[in-house]
Design an enzyme around this catalytic site. Structure first.
Site, mmCIF file in Angstrom:
data_model
loop_
_atom_site.group_PDB
_atom_site.id
_atom_site.type_symbol
_atom_site.label_atom_id
_atom_site.label_comp_id
_atom_site.label_asym_id
_atom_site.label_seq_id
_atom_site.Cartn_x
_atom_site.Cartn_y
_atom_site.Cartn_z
ATOM 1 N N ASP A 1 1.323 -27.978 9.970
ATOM 2 C CA ASP A 1 2.497 -28.295 9.140
ATOM 3 C C ASP A 1 2.291 -29.670 8.508
ATOM 4 O O ASP A 1 1.867 -30.618 9.180
ATOM 5 C CB ASP A 1 3.768 -28.281 9.997
ATOM 6 C CG ASP A 1 5.008 -28.427 9.146
ATOM 7 O OD1 ASP A 1 5.502 -29.556 9.011
ATOM 8 O OD2 ASP A 1 5.471 -27.398 8.616
ATOM 9 N N ASN B 1 8.267 -34.226 -1.454
ATOM 10 C CA ASN B 1 8.809 -33.432 -2.560
ATOM 11 C C ASN B 1 9.929 -34.191 -3.268
ATOM 12 O O ASN B 1 10.018 -34.192 -4.505
ATOM 13 C CB ASN B 1 9.340 -32.108 -2.012
ATOM 14 C CG ASN B 1 8.689 -30.906 -2.668
ATOM 15 O OD1 ASN B 1 7.803 -31.046 -3.501
ATOM 16 N ND2 ASN B 1 9.129 -29.718 -2.296
ATOM 17 N N ASP C 1 3.674 -28.961 -5.156
ATOM 18 C CA ASP C 1 2.825 -27.764 -5.212
ATOM 19 C C ASP C 1 1.349 -28.123 -5.250
ATOM 20 O O ASP C 1 0.507 -27.490 -4.594
ATOM 21 C CB ASP C 1 3.190 -26.932 -6.437
ATOM 22 C CG ASP C 1 4.557 -26.282 -6.320
ATOM 23 O OD1 ASP C 1 5.087 -25.829 -7.343
ATOM 24 O OD2 ASP C 1 5.089 -26.226 -5.173
ATOM 25 N N GLU D 1 5.602 -25.334 3.908
ATOM 26 C CA GLU D 1 4.472 -26.246 4.071
ATOM 27 C C GLU D 1 3.711 -25.977 5.379
ATOM 28 O O GLU D 1 2.942 -26.809 5.850
ATOM 29 C CB GLU D 1 4.939 -27.702 4.065
ATOM 30 C CG GLU D 1 5.809 -28.125 5.255
ATOM 31 C CD GLU D 1 7.303 -27.853 5.035
ATOM 32 O OE1 GLU D 1 7.618 -27.035 4.154
ATOM 33 O OE2 GLU D 1 8.127 -28.441 5.750
#
Length: 629
Positions: A493, A501, A510, A537
């Site tokens: 993770d 983000n 992305d 993620e």
């Protein structure tokens, strides 16, 4: 600390406190033995001296003492030498010689032994004495130089005691001692090392006894008459001994021959009485020279036989080891002629191919494969006969029960040591049916997955649907087999991805996920490894036949790979994007299903995050966490 070879040997039962007294007892025993043997051999040689002349034609003492010193442990050599000195003096005194004469004879003998000992090897078997370099050194120093040195001392000190001129006396001394050292030193080594007891071994007792009896009979026949010059007939049984008995037997045979020949010669019988010798001493010298010649013939033959027997033993041991390896290998081991005709097949063929090895002997290996693969295998075998050093071929075999096996065969030529050309072939065949089936299944599945869109659109990795399906399949496959292999799951993770983000925007997020996906995929290098975007993620990996240590290696490779991307991350404590991972490993045969592994890996992942992120955690499927990287 390594125990000395002179230390206490098991079986004596002495305590550590008794060790010095035990050594003194053993040393005293060596001294007394040397004293006794030297005295007896001096007296025996002295008896010959009184019968043959002023200088003994056969002098056993120095050869026997030298041999005892050569085989004695280092500490005991001094005691053996001391015993020899005392025994020599005692024997000369028994003969009624004056102190001056006794000291003169003893000084010469002891000097001879010391000079010879400098050149003599320290050995444990008589075979070591006849090695080329060792033998030349012994002959040059021990047999030639030592008698010259002792002869000079003796003839100088005894000038008033010996009749005649010094040079003839020196020559007689040298011939006597040199011949005696050459003949009796190897024979005495056989006695001191205990090799003479080998003649009593059950596997050679009758043959050696017959050959030694033949030596006695032929020697008695040759020396028991004086009408025919049959001297060299006595060589024939010695040569037979060299061919059919060991070196100890040859030397014992020479001693028997000498004893019988001397006995008859001293009593006026034998072929040496047909020759114009001036004295008995000359006849005994000639007899010793004859036996030295016999030894010169027998030793090379015996050395060759020793080398031959050693090579045969090595070949037998090599063949034994080869068969042990072949019969216990998981692959099928084969030997075949250059045209592919099988000459040996290991027992593994029964389990793999369903055919007994003896049924395959004499068949051509290419004839066993399916017709579509036959020509390729035959060409590979032909290439090995014309210069190729190795061939590899995958072929299909049909078992008697109808199943088709994929077999991977590796072939190598066996090169003749003399011609340098191939004389045969060796091969190993490994069943790769499971691998081929898995490869075909994976290929088919890739096509199917592509059509069913089992890939994640953003990263190009497999998606969660494929991950779950593949994990369930591999778990079932491993649980059905007898294998005890592991299945490993690694969950990963991205650390603080939400803040990334929020700070850099969804487009940058992305791009970040794509870069991390590429780094993970690059770290899972085997075709059978499955890498998937598990969701958001989070990423998941399935590692087949991978234990905990191997899974940790892959996980750490991924963690470092992402860290080395150096993607800036203002919301992270490290200033760059990092990743945390969890590892779980279990054998499918132990029960449960693949979901247990995913839960355990997730548990380890989030424990790693709680402990500071950018690290790898390990969790056992029973819920007990392990160590963290």
């Amino acid at each position: 600390m390594e125990q000395s070879s002179e230390g206490l040997t098991p079986g004596y039962g002495a305590s550590v406190g008794q060790l010095p007294s035990f050594r003194w007892t053993r040393d005293a025993g060596a001294l007394m033995l040397a004293l006794a043997v030297t005295t007896v051999t001096c007296l025996a040689s002295g008896t010959l001296k009184t019968m043959a002349g002023e200088i003994a034609p056969i002098w056993l003492t120095n050869a026997v003492l030298l041999a005892q010193m050569m085989v004695a442990p280092p500490r005991q050599r001094y005691w053996v030498f001391a015993g020899g000195v005392l025994g020599n003096l005692a024997a000369n005194l028994i003969f009624g010689e004056s102190i001056g004469v006794c000291l003169s004879y003893s000084s010469a003998d002891i000097l001879e032994v010391l000079v010879a000992f400098v050149f003599a090897p320290r050995i444990s078997t008589v075979a070591e004495l006849i090695r080329p370099r060792t033998l030349v050194r012994f002959l040059a120093g021990g047999v030639l130089l030592a008698p010259i040195a002792s002869g000079l001392i003796a003839t100088t000190l005894l000038r008033g005691q010996l009749s005649g001129y010094q040079l003839p006396n020196l020559a007689n001394w040298f011939v006597s001692d040199a011949l005696s050292l050459a003949i009796f030193t190897p024979a005495a080594v056989v006695l001191w090392t205990g090799e003479v007891t080998h003649l009593l071994r059950a596997d050679r007792r009758k043959k050696t006894a017959f050959l030694l009896l033949l030596v006695c009979v032929v020697t008695a026949g040759v020396f028991g008459q004086s009408r025919f010059e049959l001297l060299y007939w006595a060589l024939s049984p010695i040569v037979l001994l060299a061919f059919f008995a060991d070196l100890a037997g040859v030397l014992v045979g020479l001693l028997l021959c000498l004893a019988i020949a001397v006995s008859f010669t001293m009593h006026g019988s034998g072929p040496l009485w047909m020759l114009p010798y001036q004295s008995m001493q000359g006849r005994i010298f000639a007899l010793q020279l004859f036996l030295v010649a016999a030894l010169g013939i027998a030793l090379p033959v015996s050395a060759t036989q020793i080398q031959r027997n050693r090579l045969i033993a090595l070949l037998r041991e090599g063949e034994r080891r080869y068969r042990i390896l072949a019969e216990n290998a998981t692959d099928i081991v084969m030997s075949m002629a250059l045209d592919g005709t099988l000459t040996y097949v290991s027992p593994r063929a029964t389990a793999v191919m369903g055919i007994a090895p003896e049924s395959l002997i004499g068949m051509r290996y290419p004839d066993l494969v399916l017709s579509d693969d036959r020509d390729a295998l035959a060409r590979a075998i032909d290439n090995l006969g014309t210069g190729a050093t190795e061939a590899y071929q995958v072929s299909r075999f049909r078992r008697p029960d109808g199943r088709v096996l994929w077999m991977e065969t590796n072939l190598r030529p066996v090169i003749d040591a003399f011609s340098g050309k191939p004389e045969a072939l060796t091969a190993t065949a490994h069943d790769i049916t499971e691998r081929k089936v898995a490869e075909q299944r994976l290929a088919d599945e890739r096509v199917e997955l592509h059509g069913l869109a089992f890939r994640d659109g953003l990263t190009g990795l497999f998606n969660r649907r494929h991950f779950d399906r593949e994990l369930a399949f591999q778990w079932r496959q491993e649980a059905r087999t007898d294998k005890r292999g592991f299945v490993a799951v690694v969950m990963a993770d991205v650390d603080a991805y939400k803040s990334y983000n929020d700070h850099y925007g969804h487009r940058a997020g992305d791009e970040c996920l794509r870069a991390i996906a590429q780094a993970i995929a690059a770290s899972a290098r085997r075709p059978s490894d499955v890498v998937a975007r598990y969701g958001g993620e989070e990423f998941g990996l399935i590692l087949k036949e991978t234990d905990q240590q191997g899974a940790l290696v892959v996980a750490e490779r991924i963690r470092l790979g992402v860290e080395n991307l150096r993607i800036p991350h203002a919301g992270s404590d490290t200033g760059i994007v990092t990743i945390s991972l969890g590892v779980a490993v279990q054998r499918a045969a132990d029960g449960g299903d693949g979901s247990v592994l995913v839960e355990a890996a997730d548990r380890a992942l989030y424990t790693a995050k709680r402990r500071g992120r950018n690290q790898t955690g390990v969790a056992h499927v029973d819920g007990v966490d392990g160590a963290f990287g």
